[in-house]
Design a protein around this motif. Structure first.
Motif, PDB file in Angstrom:
ATOM      1  N   GLY A   1       5.344   5.196 -14.033  1.00 42.64           N
ATOM      2  CA  GLY A   1       4.231   6.073 -14.301  1.00 42.64           C
ATOM      3  C   GLY A   1       3.021   5.758 -13.447  1.00 42.64           C
ATOM      4  N   LEU A   2       1.921   6.413 -13.798  1.00 41.59           N
ATOM      5  CA  LEU A   2       0.719   6.300 -12.984  1.00 41.59           C
ATOM      6  C   LEU A   2       0.168   4.882 -12.959  1.00 41.59           C
ATOM      7  CD1 LEU A   2      -1.117   9.624 -13.919  1.00 41.59           C
ATOM      8  CD2 LEU A   2      -0.033   9.042 -11.738  1.00 41.59           C
ATOM      9  N   ALA A   3       0.256   4.144 -14.079  1.00 44.95           N
ATOM     10  CA  ALA A   3      -0.281   2.780 -14.116  1.00 44.95           C
ATOM     11  C   ALA A   3       0.426   1.895 -13.105  1.00 44.95           C
ATOM     12  CB  ALA A   3      -0.142   2.212 -15.526  1.00 44.95           C
ATOM     13  N   ALA A   4       1.774   1.952 -13.099  1.00 44.01           N
ATOM     14  CA  ALA A   4       2.536   1.151 -12.145  1.00 44.01           C
ATOM     15  C   ALA A   4       2.274   1.610 -10.720  1.00 44.01           C
ATOM     16  CB  ALA A   4       4.025   1.225 -12.469  1.00 44.01           C
ATOM     17  N   ALA A   5       2.199   2.942 -10.528  1.00 39.74           N
ATOM     18  CA  ALA A   5       1.962   3.459  -9.178  1.00 39.74           C
ATOM     19  C   ALA A   5       0.583   3.061  -8.675  1.00 39.74           C
ATOM     20  CB  ALA A   5       2.113   4.979  -9.176  1.00 39.74           C
ATOM     21  N   SER A   6      -0.409   3.031  -9.578  1.00 37.88           N
ATOM     22  CA  SER A   6      -1.751   2.630  -9.177  1.00 37.88           C
ATOM     23  C   SER A   6      -1.788   1.176  -8.723  1.00 37.88           C
ATOM     24  CB  SER A   6      -2.711   2.843 -10.350  1.00 37.88           C
ATOM     25  OG  SER A   6      -3.993   2.346 -10.055  1.00 37.88           O
ATOM     26  N   ALA A   7      -1.139   0.296  -9.517  1.00 39.59           N
ATOM     27  CA  ALA A   7      -1.086  -1.118  -9.127  1.00 39.59           C
ATOM     28  C   ALA A   7      -0.319  -1.287  -7.820  1.00 39.59           C
ATOM     29  CB  ALA A   7      -0.433  -1.930 -10.245  1.00 39.59           C
ATOM     30  N   MET A   8       0.748  -0.536  -7.681  1.00 41.85           N
ATOM     31  CA  MET A   8       1.544  -0.607  -6.456  1.00 41.85           C
ATOM     32  C   MET A   8       0.715  -0.207  -5.236  1.00 41.85           C
ATOM     33  SD  MET A   8       3.186   1.864  -4.324  1.00 41.85           S
ATOM     34  CE  MET A   8       3.979   3.148  -5.287  1.00 41.85           C
TER      35      MET A   8
ATOM     36  N   LEU B   1      -5.328 -10.995  -6.328  1.00 34.55           N
ATOM     37  CA  LEU B   1      -5.759  -9.612  -6.558  1.00 34.55           C
ATOM     38  C   LEU B   1      -5.190  -9.064  -7.867  1.00 34.55           C
ATOM     39  CD1 LEU B   1      -7.059  -6.931  -5.472  1.00 34.55           C
ATOM     40  CD2 LEU B   1      -4.850  -6.470  -4.373  1.00 34.55           C
ATOM     41  N   LEU B   2      -3.909  -9.313  -8.104  1.00 39.73           N
ATOM     42  CA  LEU B   2      -3.264  -8.802  -9.308  1.00 39.73           C
ATOM     43  C   LEU B   2      -3.845  -9.453 -10.563  1.00 39.73           C
ATOM     44  CD1 LEU B   2      -1.042  -6.705  -9.756  1.00 39.73           C
ATOM     45  CD2 LEU B   2       0.620  -8.550  -9.877  1.00 39.73           C
ATOM     46  N   ARG B   3      -4.104 -10.755 -10.502  1.00 35.26           N
ATOM     47  CA  ARG B   3      -4.665 -11.459 -11.662  1.00 35.26           C
ATOM     48  C   ARG B   3      -6.070 -10.943 -11.998  1.00 35.26           C
ATOM     49  NH1 ARG B   3      -2.142 -13.891 -15.408  1.00 35.26           N
ATOM     50  NH2 ARG B   3      -3.946 -15.265 -15.716  1.00 35.26           N
ATOM     51  N   ARG B   4      -6.844 -10.539 -10.988  1.00 28.92           N
ATOM     52  CA  ARG B   4      -8.196 -10.050 -11.240  1.00 28.92           C
ATOM     53  C   ARG B   4      -8.205  -8.591 -11.696  1.00 28.92           C
ATOM     54  NH1 ARG B   4      -8.540 -14.597 -10.766  1.00 28.92           N
ATOM     55  NH2 ARG B   4     -10.024 -15.930  -9.613  1.00 28.92           N
ATOM     56  N   MET B   5      -7.427  -7.767 -11.034  1.00 31.52           N
ATOM     57  CA  MET B   5      -7.524  -6.317 -11.281  1.00 31.52           C
ATOM     58  C   MET B   5      -6.543  -5.822 -12.332  1.00 31.52           C
ATOM     59  SD  MET B   5      -8.174  -4.852  -7.420  1.00 31.52           S
ATOM     60  CE  MET B   5      -8.694  -3.283  -8.100  1.00 31.52           C
ATOM     61  N   ARG B   6      -5.362  -6.409 -12.410  1.00 31.05           N
ATOM     62  CA  ARG B   6      -4.358  -5.961 -13.390  1.00 31.05           C
ATOM     63  C   ARG B   6      -3.665  -7.167 -13.996  1.00 31.05           C
ATOM     64  NH1 ARG B   6      -2.669  -0.730 -13.531  1.00 31.05           N
ATOM     65  NH2 ARG B   6      -1.726  -1.491 -15.452  1.00 31.05           N
ATOM     66  N   PRO B   7      -4.361  -7.946 -14.851  1.00 31.81           N
ATOM     67  CA  PRO B   7      -3.746  -9.155 -15.411  1.00 31.81           C
ATOM     68  C   PRO B   7      -2.562  -8.860 -16.335  1.00 31.81           C
ATOM     69  CG  PRO B   7      -5.856  -8.677 -16.475  1.00 31.81           C
ATOM     70  CD  PRO B   7      -5.747  -7.745 -15.308  1.00 31.81           C
TER      71      PRO B   7
ATOM     72  N   LEU C   1       6.852 -15.247  -9.252  1.00 32.00           N
ATOM     73  CA  LEU C   1       6.420 -13.855  -9.358  1.00 32.00           C
ATOM     74  C   LEU C   1       4.910 -13.742  -9.177  1.00 32.00           C
ATOM     75  CD1 LEU C   1       9.230 -13.740 -10.951  1.00 32.00           C
ATOM     76  CD2 LEU C   1       8.209 -11.852 -12.220  1.00 32.00           C
ATOM     77  N   LEU C   2       4.479 -12.590  -8.737  1.00 32.48           N
ATOM     78  CA  LEU C   2       3.055 -12.300  -8.625  1.00 32.48           C
ATOM     79  C   LEU C   2       2.492 -11.958 -10.002  1.00 32.48           C
ATOM     80  CD1 LEU C   2       3.152  -9.978  -5.479  1.00 32.48           C
ATOM     81  CD2 LEU C   2       2.477 -12.387  -5.541  1.00 32.48           C
ATOM     82  N   GLY C   3       1.330 -12.538 -10.317  1.00 35.18           N
ATOM     83  CA  GLY C   3       0.658 -12.204 -11.561  1.00 35.18           C
ATOM     84  C   GLY C   3       0.958 -13.116 -12.716  1.00 35.18           C
ATOM     85  N   VAL C   4       1.804 -14.145 -12.527  1.00 31.93           N
ATOM     86  CA  VAL C   4       2.162 -15.041 -13.619  1.00 31.93           C
ATOM     87  C   VAL C   4       1.109 -16.130 -13.797  1.00 31.93           C
ATOM     88  CG1 VAL C   4       3.876 -16.660 -14.502  1.00 31.93           C
ATOM     89  CG2 VAL C   4       4.609 -14.592 -13.292  1.00 31.93           C
TER      90      VAL C   4
END
Length: 526
Positions: A349-356, A383-389, A434-437
């Protein structure tokens, strides 16, 4: 039956009528059978079976009409030889059995109507309702019957069919003006049965104004050709309009004059409403699909050419969620270098596509800032930890140097790249978290020197993942398919051939594939 039982055994005899003087049991049975053959009834002639004291213990069928059908669907001559209490245990002690004995004793005919017969079949009791007529004849008992419950069952089935199908039928006489409706037709029109049916012309008054011409055309067509004619109209029922579908035809007399209109009416309001809702949903899904395709083309555009490499990329959206978090990147950098990457953001969905999209755009900027793959993954994790934890992601990032065909790469929880050299398929393993762990992570790079016509394959897990199957088993199957395909085509066609060979194992997840061939003249490119 004891040895003292006295049985009158008669054998039916077919043929012409008998002389009045003949009175043998066989002759009597033949005469009765001839009579039953001549009249359209369900009937049998029973002869009593008596014990030594002369008491009736049972009756045996010695003649049966062709139309006679018993509770077990035996007919005609199949009934001859059956004994009442043996064949129909439910008769014992019933009002019918009592009537048998009275008629044999008094000679006076009797009617047993209704007679409810109980028969146990397979442990399930079944009730059948009859009207039975009894008369003494030639020392035996003439029994005739009409089965009532069969007509009742047929009527009940018709009522159920009408109710479940929202169907009703009607007849309108063109001679007398009289009409007859089924019960369900009153329900469809919201009309009190006490009011009786209305004339066909009344449809002009209750039809939707836009549908009055349809009614006029139908009445004209039926009076002319006679039908059958089918049409849909909306009629006013209470405070709403309901959709009905009518199929009607005209019956004519011997002179061809129309005498009656027969019609079947079905309320299709719910079906039409569902069809309209389905059409709206289909249109909305089509619009969403087109929007998704446009978004995906913006996020994952077709790749420009990269010197020294022949590239092929493909994106397979998930069947259940066309917009997902899988992505690829292949871009020409400065100094004859190229960035190759594939990643997977968890979810759809849009949430995953936005993070991608954020990760993909970030990796492009970091690559042009001359970061190596390990540094790029460290930055992506931050970046992932700050914007989409709340989001996890995997990726494989590689930097290819054209002048010496050197590939540096690293992984973040992603399936390994595959290197196809000749007919062998090798896994390029260099695992990382993995990224974001975790907040602070570090990655390292591996390096390999590639050869002309080598193929590199990057992909997301949808290509090899399948419920109940280990990912390494999926890798083995994928490697075998590639090893079988590559030798069959010349080097310049291998990218296309491999792309055609690959298809997602898990259609519930989106999949990205990137295939790169090392061009033989890549050393000449600066």
């Amino acid at each position: 039956m004891s040895g003292g039982d006295r049985i009158l055994r008669l054998t039916p005899v077919s043929g012409p009528s008998l002389d009045a003087g003949e009175s043998s049991p066989e002759a009597v049975a033949g005469l009765v059978q001839a009579m039953l053959d001549a009249i359209a009834i369900q009937g049998v002639w029973l002869v009593p079976i008596r014990d030594q004291a002369g008491a009736i213990r049972d009756f045996e069928v010695c003649a049966a009409s062709p139309e006679a059908t018993d509770v077990h669907d035996r007919t005609g001559k199949e009934l001859v030889g059956l004994r009442t209490l043996e064949a129909y245990s439910g008769v014992a002690g019933s009002p019918l059995w009592d009537a048998y004995l009275r008629v044999m004793e008094t000679g006076e005919p009797e009617d047993v109507d209704p007679y409810v017969h109980r028969e146990d079949g397979g442990g399930v009791p079944r009730l059948s309702t009859y009207g039975v007529r009894l008369a003494r004849l030639q020392g035996g008992l003439l029994v005739s019957w009409v089965r009532h419950d069969r007509e009742e069952r047929l009527s009940a089935r018709l009522l159920h069919t009408e109710r479940l199908g929202h169907l009703g039928w009607g007849h309108w006489s063109l001679i007398t003006g009289e009409a007859e409706w089924s019960d369900q037709l009153y329900v469809i029109h919201g009309r009190d049965p006490a009011e009786g049916p209305f004339a066909l012309e009344y449809y002009r008054e209750i039809a939707h104004p836009d549908d009055v011409p349809v009614v006029e055309h139908a009445l004209t067509t039926l009076s002319g050709s006679g039908g059958p004619h089918e049409f849909d109209i909306r009629i006013r029922v209470g405070d709403e309009y309901r959709h009905i579908r009518v199929t009607a035809e005209v019956s004519r007399d011997a002179n061809g004059r129309p005498v009656e209109i027969h019609g079947v009416v079905q309320d299709v309001t719910d079906w039409r409403r569902t069809a309209d809702e389905l059409a709206e949903v289909t249109q909305r899904l089509e619009e969403e699909s087109q929007l998704t395709a446009r978004l995906q083309s913006i996020i994952l555009p077709m790749q420009d050419s990269v010197p020294g490499l022949q590239l092929g990329v493909r994106y397979f959206p998930a069947e259940t969620a066309p917009l997902g978090g899988d992505w690829y990147q292949a871009i020409h950098l400065d100094h004859g270098e190229a960035l190759l990457a594939v990643g997977d953001v968890a979810g759809h969905g849009l949430a995953a596509a936005s993070a991608m999209a954020k990760l993909r755009h970030a990796i492009t900027g970091l690559a042009f800032a001359d970061h190596d793959p390990a540094q790029i993954l460290v930055a992506l994790n931050r970046l992932l930890r700050r914007m989409r934890p709340d989001v996890l992601a995997t990726s494989v990032v590689a930097r290819y140097r054209t002048k010496d065909r050197t590939l540096r790469w690293t992984h973040a929880g992603h399936p390994p790249m595959l290197l196809v050299r000749g007919t062998k398929v090798h896994r390029l393993l260099h695992p990382g978290v993995l990224l974001g762990v975790f907040e602070d992570v570090s990655y390292s790079c591996a390096e390999i020197r590639l050869e002309p016509d080598d193929l590199l394959l990057m992909f997301t897990d949808g290509l090899i993942e399948r419920p109940g199957r280990d990912l390494f088993e999926g890798l083995d199957i994928l490697s075998a398919a590639i090893a079988e395909t590559v030798p069959k085509v010349p080097p310049q066609d291998r990218v296309a051939a491999v792309m055609e060979t690959l298809a997602p194992s898990n259609t519930g997840d989106d999949t990205c594939i990137l295939v790169a061939r090392i061009l033989p003249n890549s050393l000449e490119v600066s």
